[in-house]
Design a protein around this motif. Structure first.
Motif, PDB file in Angstrom:
ATOM      1  N   SER A   3       0.849  -1.193   0.000  1.00  0.00           N
ATOM      2  CA  SER A   3       0.000   0.000   0.000  1.00  0.00           C
ATOM      3  C   SER A   3       0.883   1.241   0.000  1.00  0.00           C
ATOM      4  CB  SER A   3      -0.915   0.005   1.232  1.00  0.00           C
ATOM      5  OG  SER A   3      -0.152   0.067   2.427  1.00  0.00           O
ATOM      6  N   LEU A   4       0.253   2.407  -0.206  1.00  0.00           N
ATOM      7  CA  LEU A   4       0.962   3.681  -0.207  1.00  0.00           C
ATOM      8  C   LEU A   4       0.366   4.574   0.879  1.00  0.00           C
ATOM      9  CD1 LEU A   4       1.161   4.402  -4.056  1.00  0.00           C
ATOM     10  CD2 LEU A   4       2.997   3.572  -2.566  1.00  0.00           C
ATOM     11  N   PRO A   5       0.852   4.458   2.090  1.00  0.00           N
ATOM     12  CA  PRO A   5       0.328   5.314   3.156  1.00  0.00           C
ATOM     13  C   PRO A   5       0.725   6.768   2.916  1.00  0.00           C
ATOM     14  CG  PRO A   5       2.233   4.082   3.943  1.00  0.00           C
ATOM     15  CD  PRO A   5       1.885   3.527   2.586  1.00  0.00           C
ATOM     16  N   ASN A  13      -3.281   8.994  -5.136  1.00  0.00           N
ATOM     17  CA  ASN A  13      -4.576   8.623  -5.663  1.00  0.00           C
ATOM     18  C   ASN A  13      -4.896   7.196  -5.219  1.00  0.00           C
ATOM     19  OD1 ASN A  13      -4.659  11.096  -7.049  1.00  0.00           O
ATOM     20  ND2 ASN A  13      -3.725  10.215  -8.879  1.00  0.00           N
ATOM     21  N   PRO A  14      -6.153   6.842  -5.104  1.00  0.00           N
ATOM     22  CA  PRO A  14      -6.497   5.485  -4.664  1.00  0.00           C
ATOM     23  C   PRO A  14      -5.906   4.384  -5.535  1.00  0.00           C
ATOM     24  CG  PRO A  14      -8.436   6.905  -4.598  1.00  0.00           C
ATOM     25  CD  PRO A  14      -7.355   7.682  -5.296  1.00  0.00           C
ATOM     26  N   THR A  16      -3.034   4.704  -7.484  1.00  0.00           N
ATOM     27  CA  THR A  16      -1.651   5.004  -7.896  1.00  0.00           C
ATOM     28  C   THR A  16      -0.783   3.759  -7.945  1.00  0.00           C
ATOM     29  OG1 THR A  16      -1.695   7.289  -7.084  1.00  0.00           O
ATOM     30  CG2 THR A  16       0.461   6.245  -7.283  1.00  0.00           C
ATOM     31  N   LEU A  17      -0.788   2.971  -6.884  1.00  0.00           N
ATOM     32  CA  LEU A  17       0.090   1.797  -6.820  1.00  0.00           C
ATOM     33  C   LEU A  17      -0.196   0.851  -7.982  1.00  0.00           C
ATOM     34  CD1 LEU A  17       2.288   0.457  -5.024  1.00  0.00           C
ATOM     35  CD2 LEU A  17       0.442  -0.831  -3.932  1.00  0.00           C
ATOM     36  N   ARG A  18      -1.467   0.564  -8.212  1.00  0.00           N
ATOM     37  CA  ARG A  18      -1.844  -0.365  -9.286  1.00  0.00           C
ATOM     38  C   ARG A  18      -1.495   0.191 -10.663  1.00  0.00           C
ATOM     39  NH1 ARG A  18      -7.923  -0.374 -10.515  1.00  0.00           N
ATOM     40  NH2 ARG A  18      -7.161   1.467 -11.631  1.00  0.00           N
ATOM     41  N   ASP A  19      -1.871   1.444 -10.913  1.00  0.00           N
ATOM     42  CA  ASP A  19      -1.704   2.013 -12.252  1.00  0.00           C
ATOM     43  C   ASP A  19      -0.247   2.207 -12.628  1.00  0.00           C
ATOM     44  OD1 ASP A  19      -4.419   2.031 -12.420  1.00  0.00           O
ATOM     45  OD2 ASP A  19      -4.651   4.211 -12.464  1.00  0.00           O
ATOM     46  N   VAL A  20       0.568   2.700 -11.690  1.00  0.00           N
ATOM     47  CA  VAL A  20       1.979   2.933 -11.997  1.00  0.00           C
ATOM     48  C   VAL A  20       2.690   1.609 -12.246  1.00  0.00           C
ATOM     49  CG1 VAL A  20       4.168   3.842 -11.121  1.00  0.00           C
ATOM     50  CG2 VAL A  20       2.050   5.137 -10.764  1.00  0.00           C
ATOM     51  N   ARG A  21       2.407   0.622 -11.417  1.00  0.00           N
ATOM     52  CA  ARG A  21       3.010  -0.696 -11.648  1.00  0.00           C
ATOM     53  C   ARG A  21       2.585  -1.258 -12.998  1.00  0.00           C
ATOM     54  NH1 ARG A  21       2.231  -3.874  -5.848  1.00  0.00           N
ATOM     55  NH2 ARG A  21       4.103  -3.069  -4.807  1.00  0.00           N
ATOM     56  N   ARG A  22       1.315  -1.143 -13.302  1.00  0.00           N
ATOM     57  CA  ARG A  22       0.795  -1.709 -14.550  1.00  0.00           C
ATOM     58  C   ARG A  22       1.420  -1.033 -15.762  1.00  0.00           C
ATOM     59  NH1 ARG A  22      -5.504  -2.243 -14.458  1.00  0.00           N
ATOM     60  NH2 ARG A  22      -4.859  -3.827 -12.944  1.00  0.00           N
ATOM     61  N   GLN A  23       1.666   0.255 -15.667  1.00  0.00           N
ATOM     62  CA  GLN A  23       2.257   0.990 -16.784  1.00  0.00           C
ATOM     63  C   GLN A  23       3.623   0.434 -17.154  1.00  0.00           C
ATOM     64  OE1 GLN A  23       2.315   5.235 -16.282  1.00  0.00           O
ATOM     65  NE2 GLN A  23       3.699   5.571 -17.994  1.00  0.00           N
ATOM     66  N   CYS A 108       7.573  23.976  -2.710  1.00  0.00           N
ATOM     67  CA  CYS A 108       7.052  22.776  -2.059  1.00  0.00           C
ATOM     68  C   CYS A 108       6.757  21.699  -3.093  1.00  0.00           C
ATOM     69  CB  CYS A 108       5.779  23.086  -1.264  1.00  0.00           C
ATOM     70  SG  CYS A 108       4.336  23.393  -2.315  1.00  0.00           S
ATOM     71  N   ILE A 109       6.657  20.470  -2.595  1.00  0.00           N
ATOM     72  CA  ILE A 109       6.054  19.381  -3.354  1.00  0.00           C
ATOM     73  C   ILE A 109       4.567  19.447  -3.039  1.00  0.00           C
ATOM     74  CG2 ILE A 109       5.983  16.906  -3.768  1.00  0.00           C
ATOM     75  CD1 ILE A 109       8.742  16.711  -2.437  1.00  0.00           C
ATOM     76  N   LEU A 110       3.733  19.538  -4.046  1.00  0.00           N
ATOM     77  CA  LEU A 110       2.300  19.612  -3.799  1.00  0.00           C
ATOM     78  C   LEU A 110       1.775  18.255  -3.331  1.00  0.00           C
ATOM     79  CD1 LEU A 110       1.062  21.786  -6.806  1.00  0.00           C
ATOM     80  CD2 LEU A 110       1.679  22.517  -4.496  1.00  0.00           C
ATOM     81  N   PRO A 111       0.876  18.249  -2.370  1.00  0.00           N
ATOM     82  CA  PRO A 111       0.427  16.988  -1.779  1.00  0.00           C
ATOM     83  C   PRO A 111      -0.428  16.123  -2.695  1.00  0.00           C
ATOM     84  CG  PRO A 111      -0.790  18.832  -0.836  1.00  0.00           C
ATOM     85  CD  PRO A 111       0.321  19.420  -1.661  1.00  0.00           C
ATOM     86  N   LYS A 112      -1.188  16.751  -3.588  1.00  0.00           N
ATOM     87  CA  LYS A 112      -2.089  15.990  -4.442  1.00  0.00           C
ATOM     88  C   LYS A 112      -1.441  15.688  -5.790  1.00  0.00           C
ATOM     89  CE  LYS A 112      -6.877  15.936  -6.115  1.00  0.00           C
ATOM     90  NZ  LYS A 112      -8.161  16.689  -6.195  1.00  0.00           N
ATOM     91  N   MET A 113      -1.612  14.440  -6.257  1.00  0.00           N
ATOM     92  CA  MET A 113      -1.083  14.040  -7.556  1.00  0.00           C
ATOM     93  C   MET A 113      -2.068  14.404  -8.658  1.00  0.00           C
ATOM     94  SD  MET A 113       0.315  10.192  -6.730  1.00  0.00           S
ATOM     95  CE  MET A 113       2.006  10.205  -7.342  1.00  0.00           C
ATOM     96  N   THR A 114      -1.565  14.454  -9.897  1.00  0.00           N
ATOM     97  CA  THR A 114      -2.463  14.593 -11.037  1.00  0.00           C
ATOM     98  C   THR A 114      -3.179  13.259 -11.248  1.00  0.00           C
ATOM     99  OG1 THR A 114      -0.911  13.833 -12.741  1.00  0.00           O
ATOM    100  CG2 THR A 114      -0.774  16.155 -12.081  1.00  0.00           C
ATOM    101  N   SER A 115      -4.160  13.248 -12.115  1.00  0.00           N
ATOM    102  CA  SER A 115      -4.881  12.006 -12.411  1.00  0.00           C
ATOM    103  C   SER A 115      -3.973  10.967 -13.067  1.00  0.00           C
ATOM    104  CB  SER A 115      -6.085  12.282 -13.310  1.00  0.00           C
ATOM    105  OG  SER A 115      -5.672  12.864 -14.541  1.00  0.00           O
ATOM    106  N   GLU A 116      -2.840  11.440 -13.645  1.00  0.00           N
ATOM    107  CA  GLU A 116      -1.863  10.537 -14.263  1.00  0.00           C
ATOM    108  C   GLU A 116      -0.783  10.127 -13.269  1.00  0.00           C
ATOM    109  OE1 GLU A 116      -2.206   9.333 -17.374  1.00  0.00           O
ATOM    110  OE2 GLU A 116      -4.118  10.413 -17.385  1.00  0.00           O
ATOM    111  N   HIS A 117      -1.005  10.437 -12.005  1.00  0.00           N
ATOM    112  CA  HIS A 117      -0.096  10.060 -10.912  1.00  0.00           C
ATOM    113  C   HIS A 117       1.262  10.766 -11.007  1.00  0.00           C
ATOM    114  CE1 HIS A 117      -3.155   7.012 -10.374  1.00  0.00           C
ATOM    115  NE2 HIS A 117      -2.908   6.555 -11.590  1.00  0.00           N
ATOM    116  N   GLU A 118       1.240  11.985 -11.526  1.00  0.00           N
ATOM    117  CA  GLU A 118       2.456  12.796 -11.585  1.00  0.00           C
ATOM    118  C   GLU A 118       2.538  13.657 -10.327  1.00  0.00           C
ATOM    119  OE1 GLU A 118       2.147  13.451 -16.416  1.00  0.00           O
ATOM    120  OE2 GLU A 118       0.858  14.475 -14.981  1.00  0.00           O
ATOM    121  N   ARG A 119       3.744  13.878  -9.864  1.00  0.00           N
ATOM    122  CA  ARG A 119       3.991  14.741  -8.711  1.00  0.00           C
ATOM    123  C   ARG A 119       4.341  16.141  -9.222  1.00  0.00           C
ATOM    124  NH1 ARG A 119       2.029  13.776  -4.126  1.00  0.00           N
ATOM    125  NH2 ARG A 119       2.854  11.662  -4.107  1.00  0.00           N
ATOM    126  N   VAL A 120       3.883  17.177  -8.525  1.00  0.00           N
ATOM    127  CA  VAL A 120       4.122  18.552  -8.958  1.00  0.00           C
ATOM    128  C   VAL A 120       4.977  19.284  -7.934  1.00  0.00           C
ATOM    129  CG1 VAL A 120       3.078  20.758  -9.605  1.00  0.00           C
ATOM    130  CG2 VAL A 120       1.916  18.611 -10.180  1.00  0.00           C
TER     131      VAL A 120
END
Length: 311
Positions: A3-5, A13-14, A16-23, A108-120
């Motif tokens: 999991s990603l605590p 994102n809920p 993120t772990l699945r989608d990034v690995r799958r990519q 800062c690193i923004l806390p929320k990711m984009t829908s594509e799981h990118e960090r801003v």
């Protein structure tokens, strides 16, 4: 990892772990464990690596940040360890007082990711000059990268630089290009940061000239991802508004508040201990076999970004 605590400064994102690995064709957990096993075995065989015991989650992130490639992850681990050995002043614990040498830079690193799981990453600068140079700022940003290696799981990074209130010619005059180049090399060739977008906010008349200078020295791929915006409206075409701070039209806390959250976390006692531990992850270059590819030293860093390879 299962999991990603979330952390005090990073959310996920809920899916993120699945989608990034799958990519990266890593949705088979057994394959991830096998890949991490390969890196652990490789480390044990490298006599010139001082630190050989890494958290397996750290090694998994190294694989993810390198698009699932074990060989690229090995290369980046090798690079970052050599960077730490050759340029120790850029690494290790950083104090709140050192970061506060730059009151005109709020980032800062923004806390929320984009829908594509990118960090801003977002920076606003209104400083006219830097009396203390920028070394401690670079060290702080590198500490942020260490934090991402310890906690994040992203599909690349988008960087936003808000220069609306600064004269770009003055800024460039007080910027050490060699230091900047090295910091960028550490972030990309060391940590394997995948820069998906680079955005500059500026109404300054001199921005066109400055961008031309940057485009001559950036890698072609990164230069093509460089965008200049005279207003937030065009920025929203690349960065979703819902991840941005309130003063940028988004729902997040103010940039100043997020900056303080980042600063508190990076200078916390717990993370300082982590930075001390990671400072041991160096190479002993006297033991490196001939022919091993390494990174630049202070004496052979070219004053150009052209050698950067950006994903």
């Amino acid at each position: 990892m299962e999991s990603l605590p979330p952390t005090p400064i990073l959310g996920f994102n809920p899916d993120t772990l699945r989608d990034v690995r799958r990519q990266f064709d890593l949705d088979d957990v057994a394959k991830i464990h096998e890949s991490v096993d390969l890196i652990e075995a490789w480390l044990q065989k490298q006599d010139y690596h001082v630190k050989k015991d890494y958290d397996r989650k750290h090694l998994e992130r190294a694989i993810i940040f390198n698009k699932g490639s074990v060989e690229k992850a090995k290369s980046k681990i090798d690079n970052i360890c050599r960077f730490r050995a050759l340029h120790p002043k850029y690494f290790g614990p950083i104090t709140r007082e050192q970061r506060l040498l730059y009151p005109g830079i709020v980032d800062c690193i923004l806390p929320k990711m984009t829908s594509e799981h990118e960090r801003v990453y977002l920076l606003r600068n209104d400083a006219k000059k830097f009396e203390h140079g920028l070394l401690h700022y670079y060290k702080y940003v590198i500490a942020l990268a260490e934090y991402e290696m310890a906690h994040d799981y992203n599909n690349g990074v988008i960087a936003i630089f808000d220069y609306m209130d600064v004269d770009m010619f003055v800024l460039m005059k007080h910027t050490n290009i060699v230091e900047m180049h090295l910091a960028l090399m550490i972030m990309t060739e060391g940590f394997g940061m995948r820069v998906k977008g680079l955005h500059i906010l500026s109404k300054n008349k001199g921005i066109g000239v400055v961008v031309k200078i940057f485009k001559r020295v950036l890698s072609k791929k990164l230069a093509n991802r460089l965008q200049v915006h005279k207003s937030f409206d065009t920025l929203y075409d690349y960065v979703p508004k819902d991840v941005l701070p309130v003063e940028y039209g988004g729902p997040e806390k103010s940039l100043r508040t997020l900056y303080e959250d980042n600063l508190n976390e990076i200078t916390s006692q717990k993370f300082q201990k982590h930075l001390i531990e990671m400072s041991k992850a160096v190479t002993n270059e006297k033991l490196r076999r001939k022919g091993k590819v390494g990174v630049s030293t202070d004496n052979d860093i070219p004053c150009t970004f052209g050698t950067l390879t950006i994903d």
